[in-house]
Design an enzyme around this catalytic site. Structure first.
Site, PDB file in Angstrom:
ATOM      1  CG  HIS A   1      -2.038   0.958   1.147  1.00 38.28           C
ATOM      2  ND1 HIS A   1      -1.856   2.327   1.230  1.00 38.28           N
ATOM      3  CD2 HIS A   1      -3.371   0.763   0.975  1.00 38.28           C
ATOM      4  CE1 HIS A   1      -3.034   2.925   1.107  1.00 38.28           C
ATOM      5  NE2 HIS A   1      -3.972   2.003   0.960  1.00 38.28           N
TER       6      HIS A   1
ATOM      7  CD  GLU B   1      -6.900   3.519  -3.075  1.00 39.69           C
ATOM      8  OE1 GLU B   1      -6.837   3.646  -4.307  1.00 39.69           O
ATOM      9  OE2 GLU B   1      -6.829   2.415  -2.508  1.00 39.69           O
TER      10      GLU B   1
ATOM     11  NE  ARG C   1      -3.536   7.563  -1.841  1.00 37.88           N
ATOM     12  CZ  ARG C   1      -3.483   6.423  -2.522  1.00 37.88           C
ATOM     13  NH1 ARG C   1      -3.227   6.438  -3.816  1.00 37.88           N
ATOM     14  NH2 ARG C   1      -3.696   5.269  -1.918  1.00 37.88           N
TER      15      ARG C   1
ATOM     16  NE  ARG D   1      -5.201   0.259  -2.176  1.00 37.43           N
ATOM     17  CZ  ARG D   1      -5.980  -0.380  -1.317  1.00 37.43           C
ATOM     18  NH1 ARG D   1      -5.792  -1.674  -1.087  1.00 37.43           N
ATOM     19  NH2 ARG D   1      -6.942   0.253  -0.687  1.00 37.43           N
TER      20      ARG D   1
ATOM     21  CG  HIS E   1      -2.815  -2.731   2.452  1.00 37.99           C
ATOM     22  ND1 HIS E   1      -3.256  -2.505   3.738  1.00 37.99           N
ATOM     23  CD2 HIS E   1      -3.902  -2.552   1.647  1.00 37.99           C
ATOM     24  CE1 HIS E   1      -4.535  -2.189   3.721  1.00 37.99           C
ATOM     25  NE2 HIS E   1      -4.953  -2.219   2.467  1.00 37.99           N
ATOM     26  CG  HIS E   2      -4.790  -7.642   0.031  1.00 40.49           C
ATOM     27  ND1 HIS E   2      -5.930  -7.599   0.799  1.00 40.49           N
ATOM     28  CD2 HIS E   2      -4.988  -8.649  -0.860  1.00 40.49           C
ATOM     29  CE1 HIS E   2      -6.784  -8.528   0.392  1.00 40.49           C
ATOM     30  NE2 HIS E   2      -6.229  -9.166  -0.617  1.00 40.49           N
TER      31      HIS E   2
ATOM     32  NE  ARG F   1      -6.799  -5.516  -1.423  1.00 38.64           N
ATOM     33  CZ  ARG F   1      -7.164  -4.382  -0.835  1.00 38.64           C
ATOM     34  NH1 ARG F   1      -8.339  -3.841  -1.113  1.00 38.64           N
ATOM     35  NH2 ARG F   1      -6.367  -3.787   0.030  1.00 38.64           N
TER      36      ARG F   1
END
Length: 589
Positions: free
Chosen positions: A383, A396, A399, A420, A522-523, A562
């Protein structure tokens, strides 16, 4: 008794005011000095369920609920956090040192809690005892149920509630002392197409666009069949959450989406804590049996690779086998497992992570051990905006609703709403590999989560742009020029520098703010391979009978990258699919 005690021990001692015991004395000993002895807290010291439900109820019967304990005078109030109304024993330990659970993610310098001078004990689930696991399997099921769901985050809750409503007997397992998982930290929203919210805002959207945006964001490595399901059932997922009591009325755009399709609670609340709170209540209402402090450590199958149950390591019950006709893996990803990160993505070794400490890849390891197939397992999303000096994710949404991103000199360098992976790559190419998000008071008032970052002392604040530049080490003239150019782009409705299409706010209202960010794990996009029924596939791509999976433990939905807003949708949509099909499998045997 409640108010007297609260004003005494908790209100005065919680963060180190006068009254903390001089001699070491644990919480259990303090309470057992009463006439009831150990029964002040326990039914019996030898009969403690893993969830410690009775003990926690005893806490509440004396001290009250969290609503009674919240103290506005405290700068950091542990009873008023985003974690919700969690078990008291998450922090307060009966016979060992207390643990300020907030510091698993934060770095609060709090004063000592009562009984902080007691010796801490090693984590009860630090290691998996393979000999005891095999002994539990050999002994056979200690108990049985229709469906076991492993992991009480959004995917797990949605699966468990769906399975229960389909008529199955369900046990929901969670290794942590409270539910929520990584979903508890989700701050953005839920991507959906064809909702009443889009209609109300006159947003023209199509399932085909949702699919195209998701496939493009994932570099076309996604499984198109799974993406089609994600898009087609996204609006039904919103209706489902609303039927359980959720508010998803706010609408915004996330990176990689061509229109506003990210739904979240009105008022700027973070989506994760809200949804988890709703799901906790729905699970209770549907009488889903939830076992906390219960770590699944082994999937049990027969010679035909059909699910027979799961071995559980309970905090108090030890190792035992729970028989089941179906199992749903909803254990999340492996973003906090440093060894797995280093193995699957060596270039990310040592990178900070925004994940909950529970994201250790348990489900992936259990599935692999019985021959499950993996897909995209080495694809990990960084991220772009995690607090540079913390593990706190800057949503997010910040932004999306108007912030701009600048480098250390105060110059924009990319479209803030790009995907991302591209945003992360762009930051890593900047001098010193960090960036600043800059916004004004308009955004501060609009996005409630930003006030949370301010509360955590993450924001720099100034009355004008030049002063903000000085506070952050940016070049005043460069930042002033950047803000002036962006405001002009906002006024004419066209970002000629970076082609940002969505500019909901300008930067004109003092005070001005900045938060320092850098990419972090992050993921994890990859994981267990599933089909359209959320069935886990083996190495020959055949379903493993009775095994299902949903959420971040799976791969295929997101491809190589993602899009923001798709993860929560994934947990709800495929959680429901997994739960319903797990129940159908169990009830037709």
């Amino acid at each position: 008794m409640k108010l007297t005690y609260l004003s005494g021990l908790l209100a005065c001692c919680l963060f180190g005011a006068a009254g903390v015991q001089a001699a070491p004395q644990d919480l259990g000993k303090f309470h057992s000095d009463s006439q009831q002895g150990c029964k002040t807290c326990h039914v019996s010291p030898n009969k403690i369920d893993d969830s410690e439900a009775h003990e926690n109820q005893q806490c509440r019967s004396c001290h009250g609920d969290y609503s009674d304990l919240k103290n506005p005078a405290l700068e950091i109030d542990p009873h008023g956090s985003h974690l919700g109304d969690i078990a008291c024993t998450s922090c307060h330990k009966g016979h060992e040192a207390p643990k300020f659970y907030c510091n698993e993610c934060h770095s609060f310098e709090h004063k000592p809690m009562p009984f902080a001078d007691v010796k801490a004990k090693p984590a009860w689930d630090k290691e998996w005892d393979q000999q005891k696991i095999q002994q539990a399997i050999a002994a056979g099921p200690k108990q049985s149920t229709d469906v076991v769901v492993i992991g009480a985050g959004s995917a797990g809750y949605n699966a468990a509630i769906s399975a229960k409503q389909a008529g199955a007997k369900v046990v929901l397992l969670e290794k942590a002392p409270f539910s929520g998982g990584n979903s508890m930290l989700a701050a953005g929203g839920y991507n959906a197409v064809g909702t009443k919210q889009q209609a109300a805002h006159k947003v023209d959207d199509q399932v085909a666009w949702y699919v195209e945006d998701t496939m493009k964001g994932g570099r076309y490595a996604n499984d198109p069949k799974l993406v089609q399901i994600l898009a087609q059932q996204s609006a039904d997922g919103i209706k489902w959450l609303e039927s359980l009591g959720a508010n998803m009325d706010d609408l915004k755009r996330s990176g990689g989406a061509r229109v506003d399709r990210t739904h979240r609670p009105s008022g700027g609340l973070s989506v994760g804590p809200h949804i988890i709170d709703v799901l906790r209540k729905a699970a209770d209402k549907n009488q889903v049996e939830t076992r906390l402090n219960s770590r699944a450590v082994k999937l049990v199958v027969n010679d035909e690779q059909q699910i027979l149950g799961v071995v559980i390591h309970g905090k108090h019950s030890g190792y035992y086998m729970l028989g089941a006709k179906s199992v749903v893996l909803a254990t999340g990803g492996y973003g906090m497992n440093k060894e797995m990160i280093a193995y699957y993505r060596p270039t990310f070794k040592g990178m900070t992570s925004s994940n909950n400490i529970t994201a250790t890849g348990d489900g992936i390891e259990m599935a692999k051990s019985i021959g499950a197939s993996m897909t995209d397992i080495d694809w990990i999303q960084a991220h772009p905006t995690i607090g540079k000096d913390s593990r706190i994710l800057i949503s997010e949404t910040v932004r999306g609703v108007g912030a701009i991103m600048v480098n250390k000199d105060g110059k924009r360098f990319i479209n803030e709403l790009t995907t991302r992976d591209r945003a992360s790559d762009a930051i890593l190419k900047q001098p010193e590999q960090f960036a600043w998000l800059v916004f004004d008071n308009q955004l501060y008032k609009k996005a409630k989560m930003v006030r949370g970052y301010d509360h955590l002392k993450m924001l720099k604040k100034a009355d004008n742009v030049a002063e903000l530049a000085k506070l952050t080490g940016m070049q005043p003239k460069a930042l002033e020029q950047t803000v002036s150019s962006y405001n002009h782009s906002f006024k004419v409705g066209k970002d000629s520098e970076f082609n940002r299409e969505n500019m909901p706010l300008d930067l004109t209202q003092a005070p001005f703010y900045a938060v320092k960010v850098a990419p972090g794990i992050h993921h994890t996009m990859g994981g267990v391979a599933i089909d359209e029924k959320a069935e886990v596939l083996n190495l020959q791509s055949w379903p493993i009978k009775g095994l299902y999976a949903a959420g971040e433990v799976t791969g295929g939905v997101h491809g190589y990258n993602r899009l923001g807003g798709n993860a929560v949708a994934d947990t709800v949509i495929f959680g429901r699919i997994a739960g319903k099909n797990a129940a159908d499998n169990a009830l037709t045997k």
